[in-house]
Each structure stands twice: as structure tokens, then as C-alpha cells.
Scaffold this motif. Structure first.
Motif, PDB file in Angstrom:
ATOM      1  N   ALA A 101       0.820  -1.209   0.000  1.00 17.72           N
ATOM      2  CA  ALA A 101       0.000   0.000   0.000  1.00 17.72           C
ATOM      3  C   ALA A 101       0.855   1.259   0.000  1.00 17.72           C
ATOM      4  CB  ALA A 101      -0.932  -0.002   1.207  1.00 17.72           C
ATOM      5  N   SER A 102       1.943   1.255   0.761  1.00 13.73           N
ATOM      6  CA  SER A 102       2.787   2.447   0.826  1.00 13.73           C
ATOM      7  C   SER A 102       3.478   2.719  -0.507  1.00 13.73           C
ATOM      8  CB  SER A 102       3.825   2.298   1.940  1.00 13.73           C
ATOM      9  OG  SER A 102       4.694   1.202   1.696  1.00 13.73           O
ATOM     10  N   THR A 105       0.170   4.101  -2.848  1.00 13.44           N
ATOM     11  CA  THR A 105      -0.787   5.105  -2.382  1.00 13.44           C
ATOM     12  C   THR A 105      -0.615   6.451  -3.076  1.00 13.44           C
ATOM     13  OG1 THR A 105      -1.710   6.163  -0.404  1.00 13.44           O
ATOM     14  CG2 THR A 105       0.672   5.863  -0.449  1.00 13.44           C
ATOM     15  N   ARG A 110      -5.191   7.930  -1.054  1.00 10.71           N
ATOM     16  CA  ARG A 110      -5.496   7.317   0.246  1.00 10.71           C
ATOM     17  C   ARG A 110      -6.862   6.642   0.229  1.00 10.71           C
ATOM     18  NH1 ARG A 110      -0.330   8.992   0.944  1.00 10.71           N
ATOM     19  NH2 ARG A 110      -0.125  11.165   1.559  1.00 10.71           N
ATOM     20  N   ILE A 113      -6.870   3.202  -1.403  1.00  8.69           N
ATOM     21  CA  ILE A 113      -6.197   2.213  -0.559  1.00  8.69           C
ATOM     22  C   ILE A 113      -7.135   1.734   0.544  1.00  8.69           C
ATOM     23  CG2 ILE A 113      -4.345   1.896   1.127  1.00  8.69           C
ATOM     24  CD1 ILE A 113      -3.324   1.863  -1.678  1.00  8.69           C
ATOM     25  N   PHE A 150      -3.489  -2.577   4.288  1.00  6.67           N
ATOM     26  CA  PHE A 150      -3.890  -1.461   3.431  1.00  6.67           C
ATOM     27  C   PHE A 150      -4.563  -0.360   4.241  1.00  6.67           C
ATOM     28  CE2 PHE A 150      -2.766  -4.113  -0.010  1.00  6.67           C
ATOM     29  CZ  PHE A 150      -2.811  -3.376  -1.171  1.00  6.67           C
ATOM     30  N   GLN A 153      -2.219   1.517   6.766  1.00  7.55           N
ATOM     31  CA  GLN A 153      -1.279   2.442   6.151  1.00  7.55           C
ATOM     32  C   GLN A 153      -1.954   3.758   5.777  1.00  7.55           C
ATOM     33  OE1 GLN A 153      -0.895   3.778   2.882  1.00  7.55           O
ATOM     34  NE2 GLN A 153       1.082   4.681   3.394  1.00  7.55           N
ATOM     35  N   ALA A 154      -3.183   3.685   5.264  1.00  6.38           N
ATOM     36  CA  ALA A 154      -3.810   4.871   4.681  1.00  6.38           C
ATOM     37  C   ALA A 154      -4.620   5.700   5.678  1.00  6.38           C
ATOM     38  CB  ALA A 154      -4.707   4.452   3.513  1.00  6.38           C
ATOM     39  N   SER A 422       4.160   8.665   3.047  1.00 10.55           N
ATOM     40  CA  SER A 422       3.668   7.311   2.815  1.00 10.55           C
ATOM     41  C   SER A 422       4.705   6.275   3.231  1.00 10.55           C
ATOM     42  CB  SER A 422       3.285   7.127   1.341  1.00 10.55           C
ATOM     43  OG  SER A 422       4.409   7.320   0.510  1.00 10.55           O
TER      44      SER A 422
END
Length: 509
Positions: A101-102, A105, A110, A113, A150, A153-154, A422
């Protein structure tokens, strides 16, 4: 600056940016933060389901027989690597999901994700509910893990980029608040479904689809963050998104100019974010990305949350009482998060670290003392001592939620410059999930080996992490994201790495 937010102006001073508490920003942030439900629900369900006899009979019959006839060592009766793999496999794949995800993104945003994360978690919940064997359980857990990676991370980055600076701590703490709500809901469901023979565990696992659906619905109804849209060249959409969350009639000119300037700074220094964060001038951000997840896991709270029903049974409670204890634990989590959300934007982050660290240390030492003296081989402790352990566990949980539980998501979510945001958040969440995996896989073996010394191990680390927070974590109360570098540049230690300069020139107000 007490009571308000500030940013650097073109002359290097401070200026109030505004960014009031409006209905649109409250609704948007809480819809985004609802993704925390899936974290909390899974943590609560994992521990509770592993206590259900119908679940153990189907997947781990050997462990059920051993625990029923345990007569030598109560510390070791639940030590089974296959059972812990049921919990830990999710976090291994959560780490993979976070790193993926990073990487993407910045290209897809965002919001996208978060939608992907919710959808993967929904699919994993359905697979687990239909599981016919251990392999199917693990596949479901893998999908759940990717979904957690996911969304983890977001979501905190989304909240940091959308919320007004003066209220940012409270809004980011909504994410761990929803984690606590999910944990409480899971334990209430476990308490009810444990009375359903044969298939009660399927209902518990399948209902994970509900928080996943809430997250998907919430993410589909909110705009992407202005910073993310600007980084993808969608300036008109970014302005519209910022206006939407700030409310009609609110002057967003100064704030939007800062976002444009920060994005332009990121473009001028275009380079892989993961390579960039290794450079000397980003050293404090790299240290925070590593230190926060390491210290979070060394509080001992992860294993308390995962295995609280097992811990309560170990010290003498029956199955129903153990599950109800886990429910009360969830209530204490929510109380701590709510208190932290109100306090951090008024009194700052450091005070929360100090109070929480002192209380958690006291509770860990108390638990070690009681368990070490009262829990012997082949016997369970007297009810009075067991209740004392239960109370210490509750206070520990509330203290954790008040401090590291909320601030783990708040501080890493707000300190990173946009060009490494990110990467920093992704590295922190991935490392956290990786450490969750190790602890979930090996805690019961650690308890079997170290016995009550396991609690003293965590207590000693609480002293270290509290000292780290006081000495090396700058106070970020009310500081706009675009001005975080100024705070680090003025820090007694981090100032040797971060240059104190106005990066954004005349675009600031």
C-alpha cells in the motif's frame, strides 16, 4: 502556541491558520476512522474464538484434551504453535499489505487504498466463516491481514491530512477509538456466540464482514485528501475536497497554498520515498518510524489483547468469566482513548506518555508479583488474587489506551514531511504488524518459559520507552503538518539533523 494552531509565514514567524471544527470535517474524519473497527474486531475475535470449545474441537482437538487434563504447569497448557498461527498469520500478511500500500498510495490515493483494504477484509471474513479446515482458516487470515495492512497504512495519514491542525490529535485518536469499539463489540459477540454449540465460532468470524462493510461504505463516501490529489496533479479536485471538509464559506486560501507548496517541495526532490527517508536530514523521522512500533509492542498490550481470555483462565476464571473480563477490558480501552482524545490537544502529548508509562509499569509489576507468588504448578490462584490481577489488567489497558494506544497513531501520522509521508507511515505500520506476528506466535511459549517474568520483561521496557518519549519526541500539539520540520529543527537533539528553514517561501500566509 497555547490554544491555537500555527504555521510558518514568509518571514519565519507564526501565524494562525484557522481550520475550525465544522460538521463536514467531523463527518469525513469519523467515516474514515471507522476503518479502525476491523483492527479491533479481529483482535477481540481471535482471542475469544480460540477459547470456544466448538472451535477447538474442530480444529485443535489435541489442545482441548491437553487443557482439560492439565495438572502440571498452568503456564504452558495453552502453548500450541498451530493455534497461535491462527492469530499470527494475519499480521504477517498485514505487514506485506502495508508495504504494498505504501508503494502505490501516491499513485492511486489514500481513499482507494482504504477501499481496497476494506474489500480484502470483507472477503477474508467470509472465507473464515466458511472454513472447513486449518488451511482454509489461514487463507482467510491472510486476506484479513492484507486488508488490515492497506487500511492501517492509509487511514491515519488520511486523518492527519484532512483534520484541522488544532484538532488533529483528537481526530487521529478516533482511529484507535474505533479499534477499541471493534474490540468491545467482538468480545460481546464472543460472549453470546460461545453459548451456540457447533457453529457459534462461525458466526463470530463471519460477523467481521460487518465492520469491513462499514469501512467500505465510509471510504466510498468521502473525498480523497487534498495533499494526495495535489501530488497526482488534480489541483481543482484538491481545492474542492478541501472546501468540502472545511465547510462552505470557509476561507481555504492559505491552507491550500501551504499544501501546494509542500507538494511542490516534494516534486523538486523527487526520489524514492523509502530511499529518501534513509538520508541524514530525515533521521528523526526514520527513528520514529522504527521506535514507535517497537515500543508499542514492548508495552505488552498486544499479547494482553490477543490472549486476555486465555490469561484470565490461566489465573483461575472459568470460560464465561474470562470472556466477560475481556468485554470489560474493551470498555476500559474506550475510556482511555476518549480521555486521551480530549487531553492531547489541550495538554500536549508528553504528559500522556508520562502518566500512561507510570501506570502501566505499576500494573505490570503488580501482576508479576501476584502471579509469581500465587500461581503454582498444578493449581490456579485463589479468587481474591485472581480478581486483583483482573483489576491490574483493566488499569493497564486504560493506561495504554490513554498513552501509547492513541499516540502511536497520532504522532507518526502527523510528523512526516509529505515527500516521505507514505514511506514513514508504511514502515511504521508494517513493522508494527511484523512485531504483532512475532508476539502472537511466541507469547504463549514465552509465558511457558519465563512464567511471571514475562510481565517484568515488559515493565522494564516501559521505563525505557517513557524516557525516550520525554527526551526525544517533540511536542506537536497544534502544529500544522507543513511546519513539523520547524519543530524538529528546534529540538535539542534532532536539530543537528533537520535544518531550520522556511521551505515553502511566500506561499504561506
Amino acid at each position: 502556541m497555547p490554544g491555537g494552531a500555527f504555521l510558518l509565514n514568509s518571514g519565519g514567524g507564526m501565524a494562525d491558520r484557522g481550520g475550525g471544527l465544522t460538521v463536514p470535517v467531523v463527518v469525513t474524519c469519523f467515516m474514515a476512522a471507522s476503518g479502525g473497527l476491523i483492527f479491533g474486531y479481529d483482535i477481540g475475535i481471535s482471542g475469544g474464538v480460540s477459547e470456544m470449545e466448538s472451535f477447538l474441537k474442530k480444529f485443535f482437538p489435541g489442545l482441548l484434551k491437553r487443557s482439560a487434563h492439565a495438572n502440571k504447569d498452568v503456564y504452558c497448557m495453552y502453548n500450541n504453535q498451530a493455534l497461535t498461527a491462527f492469530t499470527s498469520s494475519l499480521y504477517a500478511f498485514g505487514m506485506v499489505g502495508t508495504l504494498v500500500a505504501s508503494r502505490v498510495t501516491r499513485r492511486i490515493g489514500r481513499q482507494a487504498i482504504m477501499l481496497i483494504g476494506g474489500s480484502l477484509f470483507l472477503l477474508g471474513a467470509l472465507v473464515n466463516a466458511a472454513a472447513a479446515n486449518v488451511a482454509m482458516l489461514i487463507v482467510g487470515r491472510m486476506l484479513l491481514g492484507l486488508g488490515l495492512g492497506f487500511s492501517g497504512q492509509a487511514t491515519p495519514v488520511y486523518l492527519a491530512e484532512v483534520s484541522p491542525p488544532r484538532w488533529r490529535g483528537g481526530f487521529i485518536s478516533a482511529f484507535p477509538l474505533f479499534i477499541s469499539v471493534g474490540y468491545l463489540a467482538a468480545n460481546l459477540i464472543n460472549y453470546g456466540t460461545s453459548r451456540i454449540p457447533v457453529w457459534g465460532w462461525r458466526l463470530s468470524l463471519g460477523l467481521a464482514a460487518v465492520p469491513a462493510a462499514v469501512m467500505v461504505a465510509g471510504a466510498s463516501l468521502i473525498p480523497d485528501t487534498p495533499s494526495s490529489l495535489v501530488l497526482r496533479g488534480k489541483h481543482d479536485d484538491a481545492r474542492a475536497a478541501l472546501q468540502r471538509v472545511r465547510g462552505k464559506g470557509v476561507d481555504i486560501g492559505a491552507e491550500f497554498a501551504d499544501i501546494l507548496a509542500a507538494a511542490e517541495h516534494a516534486r523538486r526532490n523527487e526520489e524514492g520515498a523509502f530511499r529518501r527517508i534513509l538520508r541524514r536530514e530525515y533521521r528523526p523521522y526514520l527513528v520514529m518510524a522504527v521506535a514507535f512500533p517497537v515500543f508499542l509492542n514492548l508495552t505488552g498490550v498486544a499479547v494482553t489483547a490477543f490472549f486476555s481470555p486465555i490469561l484470565f483462565r490461566t489465573v483461575g476464571f472459568e470460560s464465561d468469566a474470562a470472556l466477560m473480563g475481556a468485554v470489560i477490558l474493551g470498555v476500559m480501552n474506550i475510556g482511555g482513548i476518549l480521555g486521551s482524545g480530549f487531553a492531547m490537544d489541550r495538554y500536549g502529548r508528553r504528559l500522556l506518555f508520562v502518566i500512561g508509562g507510570a501506570l502501566m509499569f505499576t500494573c505490570q509489576v503488580t501482576m508479576a508479583s501476584i502471579i509469581g507468588t500465587q500461581l503454582g504448578n498444578g493449581s490456579k490462584m485463589a479468587k481474591g488474587y485472581a480478581v486483583a490481577v483482573l483489576i491490574a489488567t483493566f488499569v493497564f489497558s486504560a493506561s495504554f489506551s490513554w498513552s501509547w494506544g492513541a499516540l502511536y497513531w497520532t504522532i507518526p501520522g502527523e510528523i512526516y514531511p509529505v515527500e516521505v509521508r507514505s514511506a514513514g507511515q508504511g514502515a511504521a505500520v508494517a513493522l508494527n504488524l511484523g512485531l504483532n506476528f512475532l508476539q502472537a506466535q511466541f507469547f504463549l511459549a514465552m509465558l511457558c518459559c519465563f512464567r511471571y517474568g514475562a510481565f517484568l520483561f515488559y515493565a522494564s521496557w516501559l521505563v525505557v520507552m517513557t524516557a525516550f518519549a520525554v527526551a526525544l519526541v517533540p511536542e506537536t500539539k497544534g502544529v500544522p503538518l507543513e511546519s513539523m520540520g520547524h519543530v524538529f529543527a528546534r529540538h535539542w537533539y534532532w536539530g543537528r539533523f533537520v535544518k531550520d528553514q522556511n521551505k515553502f517561501g511566500d506561499e504561506s500566509t
